[in-house]
Design an enzyme around this catalytic site. Structure first.
Site, short mmCIF file in Angstrom:
data_model
loop_
_atom_site.label_atom_id
_atom_site.label_comp_id
_atom_site.label_asym_id
_atom_site.label_seq_id
_atom_site.Cartn_x
_atom_site.Cartn_y
_atom_site.Cartn_z
N ASP A 1 7.24 0.74 -11.60
CA ASP A 1 6.73 1.31 -10.36
C ASP A 1 6.76 2.83 -10.47
O ASP A 1 7.80 3.41 -10.80
CB ASP A 1 7.61 0.85 -9.19
N TYR B 1 -2.63 2.50 -3.90
CA TYR B 1 -3.13 1.67 -2.80
C TYR B 1 -4.47 2.24 -2.38
O TYR B 1 -4.68 3.47 -2.38
CB TYR B 1 -2.16 1.69 -1.63
N TYR C 1 -5.81 7.34 3.31
CA TYR C 1 -6.16 7.02 1.92
C TYR C 1 -6.90 8.19 1.28
O TYR C 1 -6.52 8.68 0.20
CB TYR C 1 -7.01 5.76 1.86
#
Length: 330
Positions: A58, A83, A148
């Site tokens: 990660d 993401y 985002y």
């Protein structure tokens, strides 16, 4: 070796596959939160003598990514791990800033410590926000309208600073709408949120009715226009960007799109043509914030990288359909 972060996901795995086919040794770094172990095995089976290493880790854990650079001789990085769901970013912005920004800072820090100075970054057209003109070129103002897009733009600005201060050169590739599949690998999100795979999935699991939001836009058939780029063309741009940096190219950024677009109705028509059947559609009112048209001006990528998209929407939908049928049999 080339480090591919997020290499078990949709776009990252296609890049990994292309590097493998070119005989490059790679390390895939992925948490498998969104990627798939099956995809890693498929990539390993595609190797023709090149090394394909996998590290489960990660980016939010500095030790995870630092160990990659101590264990392997990394020459360059292609960075996909992020993401990417706009709606989710609105509900949970901290998740996006922590993963996309902090995770990338950890990656860049590890690169700096290991004296690795080349990175190709998966950015997005969402950094532009609401279009002021179309087609959108790289000079268009960057005013994201969601977390985002903000997270990706923040990383772009960080990369400028890391070039100025530490000499880490980057190419940022700003995607528009990606579609298509290789056949061995493809788009595999749980849940799936993208238009084309969901339309195709409905044919394999009948009962879905798809909504067209807005039929009164000032476009050729009244529905929104979006720029769809085939996954194979997209990956070709990454390979060219990597070569550009390896050849001494400076930090830069490029739009990846087709210089054209398809309406929502045209996308549905292509899906129906490929599957050979009608797909139920419901016409609804416009959604707030949906611009009529989003199309890339890709002139800069053509001129600097020599990149020319070659695949049609029909090609993309056809390969996506082949993948969905394979996925449904697994």
């Amino acid at each position: 070796m080339i480090l591919v972060t997020g290499g078990a996901g949709y776009i990252g795995s296609h890049c990994a596959l292309r590097l493998i086919e070119e005989g490059r040794d790679i390390v895939i770094f992925d948490s498998l939160e969104l990627g798939h172990a099956e995809t890693v095995e498929t990539l390993r089976s595609a190797s023709r003598g090149s090394k394909v290493e996998f590290v489960k880790g990660d980016l939010k854990n500095r030790d995870d990514i630092a160990s990659v650079f101590s264990d392997y001789d990394i020459d360059a990085v292609v960075h996909f791990a992020a993401y990417s769901q706009v709606a989710e970013s609105m509900r949970d912005p901290e998740k996006y800033y922590y993963n996309n920004v902090y995770g990338t800072l950890n990656l860049l820090s590890a690169m700096r410590d290991a004296h690795v100075d080349r990175i190709v970054f998966s950015s997005t057209a969402a950094t532009y926000g609401e279009p002021e003109y179309c087609p959108i070129d790289e000079n268009h103002p960057q005013r994201p309208i969601n977390p985002y897009g903000n997270s990706k733009l923040t990383v772009e600005r960080i990369m400028d600073d890391y070039d100025s201060a530490y000499g880490i050169r980057s190419v940022r590739l700003r995607y528009f709408n990606v579609v298509g599949a290789d056949g061995r690998i493809g788009e595999w999100h749980v849940p799936e949120t993208h238009l084309v795979p969901n339309v195709l999935k409905s044919v394999l699991s009948p009962g879905g009715v798809f909504s067209i939001f807005g039929t009164d836009y000032d476009t050729r058939d009244g529905t929104c226009v979006r720029d769809y780029i085939d996954i194979h063309d997209l990956i070709e741009a990454h390979i060219l960007a990597l070569g550009y940096l390896e050849g001494g190219g400076r930090t830069d950024y490029f739009n990846l799109g087709t210089n054209d677009g398809s309406t929502v109705r045209e996308v549905f028509s292509e899906c129906e043509a490929v599957v050979g059947s009608k797909i139920p559609v419901k016409e609804c009112a416009r959604r707030p914030g949906d611009p009529a048209m989003l199309i890339a001006n890709n002139t800069k990528a053509r001129d600097v990288l020599g990149w020319v998209p070659k695949h049609t929407l029909n090609d993309s939908v056809g390969s996506a359909w082949d993948w969905e049928r394979k996925l449904s049999d697994q």
